[in-house]
Design a protein around this motif. Structure first.
Motif, mmCIF file in Angstrom:
data_model
loop_
_atom_site.group_PDB
_atom_site.id
_atom_site.type_symbol
_atom_site.label_atom_id
_atom_site.label_comp_id
_atom_site.label_asym_id
_atom_site.label_seq_id
_atom_site.Cartn_x
_atom_site.Cartn_y
_atom_site.Cartn_z
ATOM 1 N N GLN A 1 51.984 85.814 132.186
ATOM 2 C CA GLN A 1 51.098 86.829 131.612
ATOM 3 C C GLN A 1 50.808 87.925 132.630
ATOM 4 O O GLN A 1 50.748 89.116 132.275
ATOM 5 C CB GLN A 1 49.792 86.183 131.142
ATOM 6 C CG GLN A 1 48.886 87.124 130.365
ATOM 7 C CD GLN A 1 49.462 87.522 129.021
ATOM 8 O OE1 GLN A 1 49.895 86.679 128.246
ATOM 9 N NE2 GLN A 1 49.479 88.834 128.736
ATOM 10 N N ASP B 1 51.632 91.778 131.888
ATOM 11 C CA ASP B 1 50.606 92.823 131.992
ATOM 12 C C ASP B 1 51.034 93.911 132.969
ATOM 13 O O ASP B 1 50.799 95.111 132.735
ATOM 14 C CB ASP B 1 49.280 92.207 132.439
ATOM 15 C CG ASP B 1 48.658 91.299 131.378
ATOM 16 O OD1 ASP B 1 49.062 91.399 130.205
ATOM 17 O OD2 ASP B 1 47.792 90.479 131.736
ATOM 18 N N LYS C 1 48.249 95.640 124.588
ATOM 19 C CA LYS C 1 48.075 94.242 124.970
ATOM 20 C C LYS C 1 49.319 93.433 124.639
ATOM 21 O O LYS C 1 49.925 93.597 123.580
ATOM 22 C CB LYS C 1 46.860 93.649 124.235
ATOM 23 C CG LYS C 1 46.565 92.200 124.570
ATOM 24 C CD LYS C 1 45.352 91.700 123.790
ATOM 25 C CE LYS C 1 45.078 90.240 124.096
ATOM 26 N NZ LYS C 1 43.921 89.728 123.307
ATOM 27 N N THR D 1 50.943 89.730 123.899
ATOM 28 C CA THR D 1 50.622 88.375 123.446
ATOM 29 C C THR D 1 51.920 87.574 123.342
ATOM 30 O O THR D 1 52.843 87.980 122.622
ATOM 31 C CB THR D 1 49.939 88.410 122.067
ATOM 32 O OG1 THR D 1 48.781 89.238 122.130
ATOM 33 C CG2 THR D 1 49.550 87.007 121.631
ATOM 34 N N TYR E 1 56.948 88.640 124.296
ATOM 35 C CA TYR E 1 55.587 89.029 123.938
ATOM 36 C C TYR E 1 55.610 90.091 122.841
ATOM 37 O O TYR E 1 56.507 90.947 122.813
ATOM 38 C CB TYR E 1 54.859 89.611 125.153
ATOM 39 C CG TYR E 1 54.675 88.648 126.296
ATOM 40 C CD1 TYR E 1 53.463 87.978 126.479
ATOM 41 C CD2 TYR E 1 55.705 88.390 127.196
ATOM 42 C CE1 TYR E 1 53.287 87.086 127.525
ATOM 43 C CE2 TYR E 1 55.548 87.494 128.247
ATOM 44 C CZ TYR E 1 54.339 86.840 128.403
ATOM 45 O OH TYR E 1 54.176 85.951 129.439
ATOM 46 N N ARG E 2 54.635 90.011 121.961
ATOM 47 C CA ARG E 2 54.385 91.114 121.036
ATOM 48 C C ARG E 2 53.389 92.038 121.716
ATOM 49 O O ARG E 2 52.354 91.592 122.214
ATOM 50 C CB ARG E 2 53.794 90.601 119.723
ATOM 51 C CG ARG E 2 53.662 91.702 118.652
ATOM 52 C CD ARG E 2 52.887 91.250 117.430
ATOM 53 N NE ARG E 2 51.467 91.122 117.745
ATOM 54 C CZ ARG E 2 50.788 89.984 117.666
ATOM 55 N NH1 ARG E 2 51.386 88.864 117.306
ATOM 56 N NH2 ARG E 2 49.501 89.945 117.972
#
Length: 332
Positions: free
Chosen positions: A17, A21, A34, A36, A46-47
């Motif tokens: 993560q 990020d 963001k 996810t 990740y979406r």
């Protein structure tokens, strides 16, 4: 042993993560975007949501593909879309103008990341597969046709999924002997099966009409149906193998279903709507189905921490026994 080998699964997810990020900051995305996680397999996917838009971010597994190999994958993916062979995801350039971002965070191994525009569509339902398998066969043939004609860039680099790459000296996904729930009897049976496959594939050969650049993971999870349009995603395993291996990957994790012969027939029908497929080649498809099945036994054993491996586990190995016995009866 690397430092990451001592971490818990949650600690690894937290690290990923952090990388995701950090990757978002390298793109010109809306403020507050963001990431996810939606899938963890070879890579972490990740979406990304922000400003009403949506993207897919892929954080590459440490040490699996070089930057050159990732670039080679993206080159073919973009060429397939540009040339009208199949619809594929569109990679997004970062602020530096590059489509591959390299992340170096304190205390973490270097990672590569790629952002794609989000592709609308839904995975075909397993409840009714004959139609999707015919569509899949045609899409696969268009990709094979493109690969045969496409002039690959210099320094093109992708894995080779031949016998050595799967079961021999290389073993990209580890050894089937490390599969979950193996015992002495199953090991002996699986080895007989591997030996027979090796013999048959040596006779089948790697002529240009049978072997080349393919997707290598054409399962339904990597197919999106968007109205009348069929989209192919996740080229992370693309490389060099037998063309028929693509057909076998369509049956990933469902090789034991009783309707497999009908699904193969639908795939062949779709394939032949685009390219010829000899009767001799069609008769060898069960070898590639068995090849993929045992390769997935190896994958599950070496990726035990993933949700997919956990969902398959020991039962997948156990159900492989009947497939091996049937294959040996048929071809020995």
């Amino acid at each position: 042993m690397s430092a990451s080998d001592t971490l818990t699964h949650q600690q690894k997810l937290d690290q990923l993560q952090r990388v995701a990020d950090a990757a978002l900051k390298t793109y010109d995305l809306p403020a507050g975007a963001k990431a996810t996680m939606i899938n963890l397999s070879e890579n972490a996917t990740y979406r990304v949501d922000g400003g009403g838009g949506k993207w897919a971010l892929r954080v590459h597994r440490e040490g699996y593909h070089s930057k050159t190999a990732i670039g080679s994958e993206l080159a073919w993916l973009q060429a397939l879309r540009h040339d009208g062979a199949v619809t594929t995801p569109v990679p997004v350039k970062g602020k530096n103008g590059e489509i591959i971002q390299t992340l170096s965070l304190p205390g973490l191994a270097q990672r590569h990341a790629v952002l794609f525009d989000w592709e609308a569509g839904a995975e075909p339902s397993e409840a009714e597969l004959l139609g999707p398998f015919e569509v899949l066969g045609a899409a696969t043939a268009r990709m094979h046709q493109h690969a045969r004609q496409w002039r690959r860039p210099q320094n093109f680099e992708r894995m080779t999924w031949d016998f050595d790459g799967a079961f021999g000296k290389v073993q990209h996904w580890g050894s089937w002997r490390d599969g979950m729930g193996l015992d002495a009897e199953k090991t002996k049976l699986f080895q007989r099966t591997v030996d027979l496959m090796e013999k048959r594939l040596a006779a089948f050969g790697k002529g240009p009409e049978r072997y080349g650049l393919i997707h290598c993971d054409m399962r339904l999870a990597n197919l999106l149906i968007d109205g009348e349009e069929t989209k192919v995603i996740d080229f992370d395993d693309c490389g060099f193998s037998w063309y028929l291996y693509d057909g076998a990957t369509a049956l990933s994790f469902i090789e034991h279903r009783p309707d497999v012969p009908e699904l193969i027939a639908a795939w062949v029908k779709g394939y032949r709507s685009v390219l010829p497929l000899s009767a001799e080649d069609e008769q060898e498809i069960p070898t590639f189905v068995m090849y993929r099945r045992l390769l997935l036994v190896a994958w599950i054993g070496s990726h035990a921490e993933t949700d997919l491996a956990k969902s398959m586990g020991v039962p997948y190995t156990r159900d492989t026994v009947a497939l091996c016995e049937d294959y040996l009866r048929r071809y020995s």
